[in-house]
Write a protein that holds these residues in place. Structure first.
Motif, PDB file in Angstrom:
ATOM      1  N   ILE A 170       0.810  -1.209   0.000  1.00  0.00           N
ATOM      2  CA  ILE A 170       0.000   0.000   0.000  1.00  0.00           C
ATOM      3  C   ILE A 170       0.851   1.270   0.000  1.00  0.00           C
ATOM      4  O   ILE A 170       0.440   2.308  -0.524  1.00  0.00           O
ATOM      5  N   ALA A 171       2.050   1.188   0.570  1.00  0.00           N
ATOM      6  CA  ALA A 171       2.919   2.366   0.632  1.00  0.00           C
ATOM      7  C   ALA A 171       3.361   2.829  -0.745  1.00  0.00           C
ATOM      8  O   ALA A 171       3.623   4.022  -0.963  1.00  0.00           O
ATOM      9  N   HIS A 172       3.483   1.905  -1.688  1.00  0.00           N
ATOM     10  CA  HIS A 172       3.946   2.250  -3.041  1.00  0.00           C
ATOM     11  C   HIS A 172       2.814   2.219  -4.067  1.00  0.00           C
ATOM     12  O   HIS A 172       3.059   2.352  -5.266  1.00  0.00           O
ATOM     13  N   LEU A 173       1.593   2.051  -3.594  1.00  0.00           N
ATOM     14  CA  LEU A 173       0.482   1.797  -4.515  1.00  0.00           C
ATOM     15  C   LEU A 173       0.214   2.974  -5.451  1.00  0.00           C
ATOM     16  O   LEU A 173       0.125   2.798  -6.668  1.00  0.00           O
ATOM     17  N   ASN A 174       0.083   4.173  -4.919  1.00  0.00           N
ATOM     18  CA  ASN A 174      -0.316   5.305  -5.743  1.00  0.00           C
ATOM     19  C   ASN A 174       0.678   5.602  -6.864  1.00  0.00           C
ATOM     20  O   ASN A 174       0.288   5.836  -8.000  1.00  0.00           O
ATOM     21  N   SER A 175       1.955   5.584  -6.537  1.00  0.00           N
ATOM     22  CA  SER A 175       2.951   5.902  -7.567  1.00  0.00           C
ATOM     23  C   SER A 175       2.947   4.854  -8.677  1.00  0.00           C
ATOM     24  O   SER A 175       3.054   5.182  -9.867  1.00  0.00           O
ATOM     25  N   LEU A 176       2.788   3.583  -8.312  1.00  0.00           N
ATOM     26  CA  LEU A 176       2.777   2.524  -9.321  1.00  0.00           C
ATOM     27  C   LEU A 176       1.484   2.543 -10.134  1.00  0.00           C
ATOM     28  O   LEU A 176       1.503   2.299 -11.344  1.00  0.00           O
ATOM     29  N   VAL A 177       0.363   2.834  -9.492  1.00  0.00           N
ATOM     30  CA  VAL A 177      -0.902   2.916 -10.222  1.00  0.00           C
ATOM     31  C   VAL A 177      -0.864   4.066 -11.220  1.00  0.00           C
ATOM     32  O   VAL A 177      -1.240   3.914 -12.387  1.00  0.00           O
ATOM     33  N   VAL A 178      -0.405   5.229 -10.777  1.00  0.00           N
ATOM     34  CA  VAL A 178      -0.347   6.393 -11.669  1.00  0.00           C
ATOM     35  C   VAL A 178       0.604   6.131 -12.831  1.00  0.00           C
ATOM     36  O   VAL A 178       0.268   6.372 -13.995  1.00  0.00           O
ATOM     37  N   GLY A 179       1.814   5.634 -12.527  1.00  0.00           N
ATOM     38  CA  GLY A 179       2.783   5.385 -13.592  1.00  0.00           C
ATOM     39  C   GLY A 179       2.302   4.345 -14.590  1.00  0.00           C
ATOM     40  O   GLY A 179       2.389   4.551 -15.808  1.00  0.00           O
ATOM     41  N   SER A 180       1.767   3.224 -14.088  1.00  0.00           N
ATOM     42  CA  SER A 180       1.281   2.161 -14.977  1.00  0.00           C
ATOM     43  C   SER A 180       0.099   2.642 -15.815  1.00  0.00           C
ATOM     44  O   SER A 180       0.002   2.330 -17.004  1.00  0.00           O
ATOM     45  N   CYS A 181      -0.800   3.398 -15.190  1.00  0.00           N
ATOM     46  CA  CYS A 181      -1.972   3.900 -15.900  1.00  0.00           C
ATOM     47  C   CYS A 181      -1.573   4.836 -17.029  1.00  0.00           C
ATOM     48  O   CYS A 181      -2.091   4.738 -18.143  1.00  0.00           O
ATOM     49  N   LEU A 182      -0.640   5.738 -16.765  1.00  0.00           N
ATOM     50  CA  LEU A 182      -0.229   6.692 -17.796  1.00  0.00           C
ATOM     51  C   LEU A 182       0.462   5.990 -18.975  1.00  0.00           C
ATOM     52  O   LEU A 182       0.242   6.338 -20.131  1.00  0.00           O
ATOM     53  N   ILE A 183       1.264   4.986 -18.658  1.00  0.00           N
ATOM     54  CA  ILE A 183       1.930   4.233 -19.739  1.00  0.00           C
ATOM     55  C   ILE A 183       0.904   3.504 -20.591  1.00  0.00           C
ATOM     56  O   ILE A 183       0.949   3.534 -21.825  1.00  0.00           O
ATOM     57  N   LEU A 184      -0.041   2.836 -19.928  1.00  0.00           N
ATOM     58  CA  LEU A 184      -1.052   2.094 -20.675  1.00  0.00           C
ATOM     59  C   LEU A 184      -1.973   3.021 -21.456  1.00  0.00           C
ATOM     60  O   LEU A 184      -2.395   2.706 -22.572  1.00  0.00           O
ATOM     61  N   LEU A 185      -2.292   4.191 -20.888  1.00  0.00           N
ATOM     62  CA  LEU A 185      -3.110   5.166 -21.603  1.00  0.00           C
ATOM     63  C   LEU A 185      -2.400   5.640 -22.866  1.00  0.00           C
ATOM     64  O   LEU A 185      -3.025   5.818 -23.918  1.00  0.00           O
ATOM     65  N   ALA A 186      -1.094   5.862 -22.763  1.00  0.00           N
ATOM     66  CA  ALA A 186      -0.326   6.278 -23.942  1.00  0.00           C
ATOM     67  C   ALA A 186      -0.362   5.192 -25.012  1.00  0.00           C
ATOM     68  O   ALA A 186      -0.497   5.481 -26.211  1.00  0.00           O
ATOM     69  N   ILE A 187      -0.266   3.926 -24.583  1.00  0.00           N
ATOM     70  CA  ILE A 187      -0.319   2.812 -25.535  1.00  0.00           C
ATOM     71  C   ILE A 187      -1.694   2.737 -26.186  1.00  0.00           C
ATOM     72  O   ILE A 187      -1.813   2.564 -27.408  1.00  0.00           O
TER      73      ILE A 187
END
Length: 229
Positions: A170-187
């Motif tokens: 949970i401590a790293h959740l937000n940064s990983l969710v945001v980063g993964s989401c932005l990469i997938l959105l770009a794809i």
């Protein structure tokens, strides 16, 4: 001779629903996860919110798409029914109307009349639905297809943030969710632009920007609410 050329308009219906559903699923569920996590919630509330967002969002997308496309289908059916009545009651007037359409496109008066006559002899309703009403087999409304495509696409987009909540600390959740989401959105933006034959850079930038804005707003709201509570 059969027409074998491929055109992008042949897939515009399902492509629109699929891209919209995937983007919506990814952005809305990721924003929900980021917002709830920013309120300093534990894993269980965040996971529950993510799963509820996936199910509710998929059903909402399906229902909304079905109702919307059904309205279009109803309008098409009403126009076709009216055209059938007009063809039955005054076929000569309908032939003249069709010939006028072809003449406006550049045919001579005699040739337009000949073309209208031959097409009406072959399939009068199809000729009028295509050239007068603008309804063709490619663009015709298909409510069930659109609803199913939207629901499946939304679920596919929402799966990533749900899995991240499940497995990531949970401590790293937000940064990983945001980063993964932005990469997938770009794809997704790149893929949609490529399939649609438009600018890849513009398509990727547009969807990524609005995704970042949505998650940023949700994170801010969650942080403020969590601080107050």
């Amino acid at each position: 001779m059969m027409h074998s050329e491929f055109h992008r308009t042949e897939r515009i219906g399902w492509l629109r629903a699929a891209v919209l559903g995937a983007n919506d699923g990814l952005i809305s569920t990721s924003s929900l996860v980021v917002g709830v996590a920013a309120a300093q919630a534990g894993r269980e509330p965040v996971l529950l919110a993510a799963l509820a967002g996936l199910v509710a969002g998929a059903l909402s997308m399906a229902a909304g798409e079905y109702v919307s496309v059904s309205s279009q289908a109803d309008a098409e059916c009403a126009d076709l029914a009216r055209e059938r009545r007009e063809l039955a009651s005054d076929p000569e007037r309908e032939r003249a109307e069709l010939a006028g359409i072809y003449e406006a496109r550049g045919l001579t008066s005699d040739l337009a009349d000949q073309v209208a006559g031959q097409l009406m002899a072959h399939d009068a309703l199809n000729a009028h639905s295509r050239d007068e009403l603008g309804i063709s087999e490619t663009t015709r409304a298909r409510p069930l297809q659109a609803a199913l495509a939207s629901a499946l696409a939304f679920s596919a987009g929402a799966v990533l943030p749900v899995l991240l909540v499940w497995f990531i600390p949970i401590a790293h959740l937000n940064s990983l969710v945001v980063g993964s989401c932005l990469i997938l959105l770009a794809i997704l933006g790149t893929l949609a632009a490529h399939l649609g034959g438009t600018s890849v850079l513009r398509g990727a930038a547009r969807v990524t920007f609005w995704g970042a804005a949505a998650m940023g707003g949700s994170a801010l709201a969650g942080h403020l609410i969590g601080t107050v509570v």
